[in-house]
Write an enzyme that holds these catalytic residues in place. Structure first.
Site, PDB file in Angstrom:
ATOM      1  N   ASP A 169       0.769  -1.249   0.000  1.00  0.00           N
ATOM      2  CA  ASP A 169       0.000   0.000   0.000  1.00  0.00           C
ATOM      3  C   ASP A 169       0.800   1.300   0.000  1.00  0.00           C
ATOM      4  O   ASP A 169       1.718   1.466   0.809  1.00  0.00           O
ATOM      5  CB  ASP A 169      -0.881   0.080   1.249  1.00  0.00           C
ATOM      6  CG  ASP A 169      -1.729  -1.129   1.484  1.00  0.00           C
ATOM      7  OD1 ASP A 169      -1.500  -2.156   0.847  1.00  0.00           O
ATOM      8  OD2 ASP A 169      -2.631  -1.044   2.326  1.00  0.00           O
ATOM      9  N   TRP A 199       5.061 -10.810   1.845  1.00  0.00           N
ATOM     10  CA  TRP A 199       4.424  -9.955   2.842  1.00  0.00           C
ATOM     11  C   TRP A 199       4.829 -10.357   4.251  1.00  0.00           C
ATOM     12  O   TRP A 199       4.985 -11.536   4.566  1.00  0.00           O
ATOM     13  CB  TRP A 199       2.903 -10.040   2.703  1.00  0.00           C
ATOM     14  CG  TRP A 199       2.183  -9.120   3.648  1.00  0.00           C
ATOM     15  CD1 TRP A 199       1.861  -7.821   3.420  1.00  0.00           C
ATOM     16  CD2 TRP A 199       1.735  -9.433   4.963  1.00  0.00           C
ATOM     17  NE1 TRP A 199       1.225  -7.297   4.521  1.00  0.00           N
ATOM     18  CE2 TRP A 199       1.147  -8.269   5.485  1.00  0.00           C
ATOM     19  CE3 TRP A 199       1.790 -10.580   5.768  1.00  0.00           C
ATOM     20  CZ2 TRP A 199       0.580  -8.206   6.760  1.00  0.00           C
ATOM     21  CZ3 TRP A 199       1.237 -10.526   7.037  1.00  0.00           C
ATOM     22  CH2 TRP A 199       0.643  -9.351   7.520  1.00  0.00           C
TER      23      TRP A 199
END
Length: 520
Positions: free
Chosen positions: A58, A82
């Site tokens: 993001d 991640w």
């Protein structure tokens, strides 16, 4: 902070994640080897913002401050998957050419963000850049948990940090959250990703959330000082969905990464736009904001491809600029082998059409990347058009193309292909059930173009990233993990008139695809 991506669910245990983090090369020879690999990877973008190596997602807190653009984003400094969420930091004079700075925010051991510094926003508070973001930590008890996605169980709180220097390299966190829990008595499917704006004498804040069995929701708060917040009510609440999933984001019961801003339409109407990310897409709603409630009147999808967690900012000229995370679609094993994952979209300037629908165009600053140009002018003969197409070559998977086409009722396709005829990307427009459809390889999007109307294709190719825009209202970002056998040509199939074409070889923003000092 999205937790709905395929890669997240593949992280089956903390032990497996720790094992992947241990792959981070810490020695000089290992770093040199990594740099050689990254700088020679033809799938790695050359003019999109991405970290020097490892995982990003993001966009967070983009802000224009003292003549310089600051972009923060989710970042794992230890692996190309991640996990271990930090806020990375990059700066630019033009939103195109970037310089990486040090990590801005990292988890604080024992703090409310000890398991991750998740997404948030940046504002100027009395001229001082201030971040509000979501911190995650283990819940002290089961009722405290706000995030349950089938893999993780966390308590989400909203935290604050203040810049300690004008370069925004050093930040001081408040030790305790400024919003420590959801409103009493409210069962939530998530509680994260604050977006903040000024309204009169107060600050307003929204959070992505939702209710089990009821759908997504955006919660609205008010404060006079950014530190003490009062919950008001939902800015807007959705409806139940029929999608079943352990992860409430995938089921549409959690709306994450909200963004909310005014935008004036071309007909003079003042409207508000709400962006939310859910079920794998960024969705826009245009409507009316009155009495601190939002009523949508039009809605749609920002980008139909590999695009998520959108965030906006005002540029130096007051334009509303949109950023998005270009997601990966290949397996984690491929990401680890490559040593990098994710990219930031090019900046998109937002506007509203006469019909109050969201329009977007890549910021004009991207034109600074244009190199050698090849053109087919309007009115050129068929022989001239064909000769230009025959001689045009796109090298190093780096180009911008603008095609003006006038199709009849039949389908047409634009192919980017090697000289051998090997297809790399096919962009087509077809009629389907009385409407038009855009297809980019295997991806599809509805196209609001009537039969016989002109079609303007605007393409940005950068390694494995292809951002496609049609008539300013439809966007689709594709990932293409294919290395062609040589330079690409443009071929057009179908009964269609090519009115004009402009193609530019794009100039990389660094000599080694790294845009960082890692390898210098």
């Amino acid at each position: 902070m999205p937790l709905s991506r395929r890669a997240f669910l593949q992280l089956s245990s903390a032990a497996a994640l720790a094992s992947r983090w241990s792959r981070f090369p810490a020695t000089g020879p290992a770093i040199a080897a990594l740099c050689r690999k990254l700088s020679s990877d033809p799938l790695r973008p050359q003019y999109h913002l991405l970290p020097a190596h490892n995982w990003m997602n993001d966009p967070n807190g983009p802000i224009f401050f003292r003549g310089r653009y600051h972009m923060f984003h989710q970042y794992n400094p230890q692996a190309a998957v991640w996990g271990n969420m930090n806020w990375a930091h990059a700066t630019s004079n033009d939103m195109i050419h970037w310089q990486h700075e040090g990590i801005a925010l990292s988890p604080t051991p024992g703090g409310p963000d000890r398991d991750g510094v998740f997404s948030g926003s940046a504002v100027l508070d009395h001229g001082k850049p201030t971040m509000i973001y979501t911190g995650v930590a283990p819940p002290a008890s089961a009722p405290e948990a706000t995030l349950r996605d089938g893999v993780h169980t966390w308590r989400e709180t909203q935290c604050l940090a203040v810049a300690q220097d004008d370069s925004l390299r050093t930040w001081k966190k408040l030790p305790d959250p400024v919003i420590a829990a959801p409103p009493p008595g409210l069962a939530v499917t998530g509680f994260r990703d604050p977006y903040v704006w000024r309204e009169g004498n107060n600050w307003m804040l929204i959070l992505g959330s939702g209710s089990p069995g009821k759908g997504g929701a955006i919660l609205l708060y008010r404060s006079s000082d950014l530190r003490h917040w009062t919950y008001l009510h939902p800015l807007i609440a959705g409806s139940p969905t029929n999608v079943k999933s352990v992860n409430p984001v995938d089921a549409g019961e959690m709306w994450e990464c909200p963004d909310f801003f005014p935008l004036r339409a071309k007909n003079g109407d003042g409207k508000h736009v709400l962006l939310v990310s859910t079920v794998g897409k960024v969705r826009w709603m245009v409507g009316t904001y009155a009495e601190q409630r939002f009523t949508p009147e039009k809605e749609g999808v920002v980008d139909w491809g590999s695009y998520y967690a959108a965030k906006t900012m005002l540029d130096g000229d007051g334009n509303r600029v949109l950023w998005g995370w270009i997601t990966e679609t290949r397996p984690d094993a491929d990401l680890i082998a490559a040593g990098w994952a994710g990219a930031m979209s090019l900046p998109r300037v937002l506007s509203l059409s006469l019909q109050n629908e969201l329009e977007m165009h890549v910021a004009p600053a991207a034109q600074r990347l244009r190199g050698t140009q090849t053109s087919i002018p309007s009115g050129a003969t068929a022989a001239v058009r064909q000769n230009v197409l025959d001689t045009l070559r796109i090298r190093d998977l780096a180009a911008e193309l603008v095609l003006e086409l006038r199709p009849p009722a039949n389908e047409f396709s634009v192919h980017l292909q090697a000289e051998t005829g090997e297809k790399f990307a096919s962009i087509s427009c077809a009629s389907k059930s009385g409407s038009r459809e855009l297809r980019v390889n295997t991806l599809a999007a509805p196209l609001s173009v009537s039969t016989g109307s002109p079609v303007r294709l605007h393409l940005f190719l950068d390694g494995s990233v292809l951002e496609v825009f049609v008539n300013g209202t439809t966007a689709l970002t594709a990932r293409i993990y294919q290395i062609p056998s040589g330079p690409l040509q443009v071929r057009i199939d179908g009964d269609v008139e090519l009115n004009s074409l402009d193609a530019w070889q794009m100039i990389p923003i660094s000599k080694d695809r790294l845009t960082s000092s890692l390898c210098t």
